[in-house]
Scaffold this motif. Structure first.
Motif, short mmCIF file in Angstrom:
data_model
loop_
_atom_site.label_atom_id
_atom_site.label_comp_id
_atom_site.label_asym_id
_atom_site.label_seq_id
_atom_site.Cartn_x
_atom_site.Cartn_y
_atom_site.Cartn_z
N THR A 154 0.73 3.13 4.76
CA THR A 154 0.89 1.59 5.18
C THR A 154 -0.45 0.87 4.47
O THR A 154 -1.44 1.47 4.31
N ASP A 156 -5.52 1.24 2.15
CA ASP A 156 -4.07 1.97 1.79
C ASP A 156 -4.63 3.29 3.15
O ASP A 156 -5.41 4.17 2.89
N SER A 211 3.19 4.52 10.49
CA SER A 211 3.96 5.44 9.06
C SER A 211 2.96 5.17 8.09
O SER A 211 2.31 4.27 8.14
N PHE A 237 2.16 6.67 -4.54
CA PHE A 237 1.82 5.41 -4.76
C PHE A 237 0.28 5.32 -4.97
O PHE A 237 -0.25 4.36 -5.72
N TRP A 247 -3.32 6.59 4.45
CA TRP A 247 -2.39 7.81 3.67
C TRP A 247 -2.76 9.06 4.41
O TRP A 247 -3.71 9.24 4.96
N PRO A 258 5.07 10.20 -0.82
CA PRO A 258 5.30 8.69 -1.01
C PRO A 258 3.76 8.50 -1.37
O PRO A 258 3.56 7.67 -2.02
N CYS A 259 2.77 8.87 -0.35
CA CYS A 259 1.26 8.47 -0.49
C CYS A 259 0.74 8.75 -1.87
O CYS A 259 0.17 8.04 -2.57
N ALA A 311 4.40 -1.30 5.06
CA ALA A 311 4.76 -0.01 5.18
C ALA A 311 5.62 0.40 3.99
O ALA A 311 6.42 -0.34 3.60
N GLY A 312 5.31 1.66 3.34
CA GLY A 312 6.05 1.96 2.56
C GLY A 312 5.17 1.79 0.93
O GLY A 312 4.31 0.87 1.01
N ALA A 313 5.60 2.54 0.01
CA ALA A 313 5.04 2.56 -1.39
C ALA A 313 5.70 1.46 -2.12
O ALA A 313 7.30 1.28 -2.15
N LEU A 314 5.35 0.90 -3.26
CA LEU A 314 5.86 -0.06 -4.25
C LEU A 314 5.32 0.35 -5.51
O LEU A 314 4.34 0.93 -5.60
N CYS A 352 1.69 13.55 2.30
CA CYS A 352 2.54 12.52 2.32
C CYS A 352 3.08 12.50 0.91
O CYS A 352 2.13 11.91 0.07
#
Length: 139
Positions: free
Chosen positions: A109, A58, A106, A70, A60, A66-67, A123-126, A64
């Motif tokens: 990731t 991760d 970004s 997540f 991060w 979103p980090c 890339a991005g959070a789930l 951030c």
């Protein structure tokens, strides 16, 4: 190499070849690799080289949003897949050289490595369930 315990955050010096032996923390005696560990310029290459299981990373930063959102999903996956994958968090602010080396554009990731080779990244959070489902293809 130095690995910070994911439970008590004590630094532990371990030989890279001992990664497969499921080492425990010298201070709290909890397993060192059953939670996200901090990846640094000093230990990341050795973690990739000596891990017998896939390494999920991760990338991060503390600022951030979103980090931060997540982080619990990543920690939950680390617990769920303990022994099947090694989970590493790399703070891109503190480890800018690693972020540049892996061309992180970004955050967050997430990258998956096996045998030192990058298999895939996203890339991005789930949400936790979707993240675990995505990981199933690698573990």
């Amino acid at each position: 190499m130095i690995v910070s315990c994911p439970h008590c955050h004590t630094g532990n010096r371990i030989e890279p070849v001992r990664l497969a032996e499921a080492p425990s923390c010298g201070a709290c005696h909890q397993p060192l690799l059953n939670g996200p560990i901090a990846g640094t310029a000093d230990n990341f290459a050795e973690l990739l080289r000596h891990s017998k299981v896939p390494v999920v990373v991760d990338f991060w930063a503390t600022w951030c949003g979103p980090c931060q959102t997540f982080a619990p999903a990543f920690a939950s996956a680390a617990e769920a897949f303990a022994g099947k994958a090694l989970f590493v968090k790399i703070d891109t602010e503190a480890e800018q050289a690693l972020a540049a080396q892996y061309k992180i554009r970004s955050i967050p990731t997430i990258a998956v490595f096996d045998g030192g080779n990058e298999l895939e990244r996203m890339a991005g959070a789930l949400p936790s369930g979707q993240f675990k489902a995505w990981l199933m293809q690698f573990v």
